[in-house]
Design a protein around this motif. Structure first.
Motif, PDB file in Angstrom:
ATOM      1  N   THR A  16       0.805  -1.218   0.000  1.00  0.00           N
ATOM      2  CA  THR A  16       0.000   0.000   0.000  1.00  0.00           C
ATOM      3  C   THR A  16       0.841   1.272   0.000  1.00  0.00           C
ATOM      4  N   LYS A  17       2.076   1.177   0.550  1.00  0.00           N
ATOM      5  CA  LYS A  17       2.888   2.390   0.582  1.00  0.00           C
ATOM      6  C   LYS A  17       4.320   2.131   0.120  1.00  0.00           C
ATOM      7  N   GLN A  37       1.791   6.674  -1.688  1.00  0.00           N
ATOM      8  CA  GLN A  37       1.006   5.471  -2.027  1.00  0.00           C
ATOM      9  C   GLN A  37       1.695   4.679  -3.123  1.00  0.00           C
ATOM     10  N   THR A  38       1.594   3.368  -3.014  1.00  0.00           N
ATOM     11  CA  THR A  38       2.083   2.520  -4.097  1.00  0.00           C
ATOM     12  C   THR A  38       1.076   2.593  -5.247  1.00  0.00           C
ATOM     13  N   LYS A  40      -0.866   1.069  -7.861  1.00  0.00           N
ATOM     14  CA  LYS A  40      -1.129  -0.368  -8.007  1.00  0.00           C
ATOM     15  C   LYS A  40      -1.204  -0.824  -9.452  1.00  0.00           C
ATOM     16  N   HIS A  90       0.892  -7.699  -4.706  1.00  0.00           N
ATOM     17  CA  HIS A  90       0.016  -6.543  -4.583  1.00  0.00           C
ATOM     18  C   HIS A  90       0.084  -5.595  -5.774  1.00  0.00           C
ATOM     19  N   THR A 143      -0.376  -7.419   7.413  1.00  0.00           N
ATOM     20  CA  THR A 143      -1.433  -7.826   6.495  1.00  0.00           C
ATOM     21  C   THR A 143      -1.268  -9.307   6.179  1.00  0.00           C
TER      22      THR A 143
END
Lengths: 323, 323
Positions: A16-17, A37-38, A40, A90, A143
Motif C-alpha cells: 500500500t505504501k 502510495q504505491t 497499483k 500486490h 497484512t
C-alpha cells in the motif's frame, strides 16, 4: 564486531505504501522519512516514478551529504542473490524485474535488496529487540505473515525462501490461501486473515456489539485496528476470534521453536502495536505448545522499532557481513 | 574442503543397543563393528562396563593402529557444548553424566559427543544422501523421531535443542507424549507411535487379517517391521494406519521446509528400511502440504547408510570444522 558506518538511502516497497529515508548506520538514526502510495496499476514504471520523486525529496533534505549505498526492502519474494524480484502479490508489473540493477544505473550507487521479512529481522536483530543475539526468529505479522531468521549475525535464506512462516499448515483442508494451499497460518492469524474472518461472522453479530458500532454497521469498514479496539471494549465475538488467531500463531511459533531453538523470538509487524492483547492471548498457548525442555529457555519479545525495522535492515544490507 | 583424515573409535548409545566400531574418515570405511545390549537397569557404571568390554574387543581387532579420537552418538539430549548427557529416556543413571570426560580419562584420547539425530545428520550429510549440500534437514524416524540440521557444513544447534522435530504438534489436544505435551508428531508417526496405535485397533481386527496372522494373534508381538509386512500383504487397516502416519509426517516435514527451505531433506532411521512404502505414501501428502513455490525445488532422499550414519557422524565430530 566492527560497527557499521555511513549513510544509506533506503526504500520500503509495500503493497500500500512506498517509504524512503536515510539511515545513519553508526548512530541508528533515521532521517528524512517520506512515504507515498504505491501505484497499483501503473506497472513497474509507475512505481519507479514514485521512487524517483521520493528520492528527490529525500536527497534534497540530505543536502549533499555522502550516501554510501541504497538498501531496499521489498514486500514479496526475491531471488536468493537479491538481484531480482520474483513477484509482487500486490502490485503489477514487478515479475522478474531487476530492480537493483535499474536503481544502481539511475543513482550510480551500489544497491542491495531483501524481502521485507528478512530486512525487518535484520533491522530488529541489530538495532532492536533482537539485541544482536546468536540466533533470532522474527515473525512478521502484518497484512500477511512472513518471518526472517538471523543465525550468527547473517540472514539465513536456505534455498532463497526460508522463513515462509505464513504457510505452515494450521488446519488440515482448512481455509484457502493465495499460495494455492489449504489451511495456511496466514489465512487465520494475519491482519488480512483476522479481518476476513470477522467479515464472515459480521452478519451474526448483535447490533450493539462494539465491532458493529465501531464499523457503523458496515462490514467493509472492518480493519484489524477496529477489531482490536472492539476487543478492548469487550466484544465477545472479537475476543474469541483474536484468541483463536493467537492460538494458531502460538502453535506455529512453537513448531518453529522446536526446529530452530533460537536464542530469541521477536514478534513484529502491525500486530505488535497491540502488544498487550497479543501477549495476554498468546502466552497460555505458547505454554501449551512448546515442550517443557525448550520452554525453560524460550525468550519472546515484541518489536520495539515501530515499523521502521525494515528500513534499518535495508540499510544494514550494505555491510557484507550481514548479507 | 580439506579431506578428513585418521581413524576414530566410535560408539552409538541407543535405548536397546550399544554399538562400537572404528571409522576411517578418509576412506569412509567402518571396521570392527560390534554391538551389545544396553543394560537398562545397572546405572551408568553398567553401561560403562559394556563400553569398555566393547572397546577391548574392537581395539584388539584394530591391532595397535593409531586412533585419533573417540566419537559418541548418544540417544538423548546432551548439553550444547557436548560435555554432558542431560537425560536418557531409556536407560537410568545417565542424568547429567559427563560421559566424554570419563571416557577421555579412561582412554587418554579426546572425546566428542553429539545426540544421535545430529550425529546421523552429519554422517549422512558427509558420506551419504546429503552429498555435502549447503543445507540439510535430516529427519530420523526410528523408535522415536528426531532430526538434525546441517547448515554450511556445520551442525546447527540453536540453544542446544534445535531439531526437536518429533515434538511438533500434529493434533491439537491429541495423544499424550512422554514430553508432557499433547499431539506430538512422535506419538503418531514414530515406530513406537505406529506400533502403539496398531495395538489399540488390534482387538477390532479380523482374525484372518495379515497383521493378526503375522503376530500369531498376540498384540504384544506387534513391531513396525510386522506392520510394514502386513501392509505389503494388503492389510487394509495397516495400510490406513501407515498412510495416516505418513500424512502427519509429511505435514510436519512441509512445515519445516517452509521454515528452513533446505537444499535437501533426507529421511533416515529405521523407517528408511521400508523406503518403497514410505515414498509411495508420503509423496501425495508432501505435494499437498508444501507450497508450490517451494515444491518446485524440494529435494527428498532416503538414507543410504543403513543405520551406520550415526557412527560416521560421531567420527566426523573429531574435525573441528564440522562441530
Amino acid at each position: 564486531m566492527n560497527k557499521p558506518q555511513g549513510k544509506v538511502l533506503t526504500f520500503d516497497f509495500g503493497g500500500t505504501k512506498l517509504a524512503g529515508a536515510i539511515v545513519n548506520k553508526a548512530t541508528g538514526e533515521i532521517n528524512h522519512y517520506r512515504r507515498k502510495q504505491t501505484p497499483k496499476s501503473m506497472g513497474s514504471q509507475g512505481s519507479l516514478d514514485v521512487i524517483y520523486a521520493l528520492s528527490d525529496e529525500i536527497l534534497k533534505l540530505n543536502n549533499g551529504n555522502e550516501i554510501q549505498a541504497i538498501g531496499i526492502s521489498f514486500g514479496g519474494p526475491i531471488t536468493r542473490d537479491g538481484q531480482m524480484i520474483i513477484k509482487s502479490q500486490h502490485v503489477e508489473g514487478w515479475d522478474y524485474f531487476p530492480l537493483p540493477e535499474v536503481l544502481s544505473k539511475h543513482f550510480g550507487l551500489p544497491v542491495y535488496m531483501e524481502n521485507d521479512a528478512n530486512a525487518a529481522a535484520l533491522g530488529e536483530w541489530f538495532y532492536g529487540a533482537g539485541e544482536q543475539c546468536e540466533s533470532l526468529f522474527y515473525a512478521q505479522v502484518s497484512t500477511g505473515i512472513g518471518s526472517g531468521i538471523i543465525i550468527n549475525g547473517k540472514i539465513y535464506r536456505g534455498m532463497g525462501l526460508a522463513g515462509e512462516f505464513g504457510h505452515l499448515t494450521i488446519e488440515d483442508d482448512g481455509l484457502e490461501c493465495a499460495c494455492g494451499k489449504l489451511g495456511c497460518l496466514e489465512s487465520y492469524s494475519s491482519g488480512w486473515g483476522i479481518a476476513s474472518r470477522a467479515r464472515k461472522i459480521y452478519p451474526q453479530m448483535a447490533e450493539e456489539s462494539p465491532l458493529r458500532q465501531l464499523t457503523l454497521g458496515r462490514p467493509e469498514n472492518i480493519t484489524t485496528e477496529l477489531i482490536f479496539e472492539a476487543y478492548r471494549q469487550g466484544d465477545e465475538k472479537m475476543r474469541a476470534l483474536v484468541r483463536s488467531a493467537m492460538a494458531s500463531l502460538a502453535r506455529c511459533l512453537a513448531d518453529t521453536v522446536c526446529i530452530l531453538d533460537p536464542e530469541r523470538v521477536v514478534i513484529g509487524g502491525g500486530i505488535a502495536k497491540s502488544k498487550e492483547i497479543i501477549e495476554a492471548e498468546i502466552m497460555p498457548y505458547l505454554e501449551k505448545y512448546i515442550p517443557k525442555f525448550i520452554r525453560s529457555h524460550f525468550d519472546l519479545r515484541f518489536s520495539v522499532m515501530g515499523g521502521q525495522e525494515t528500513l534499518f535492515g535495508a540499510a544494514l544490507l550494505s555491510e557484507e557481513k550481514f548479507r
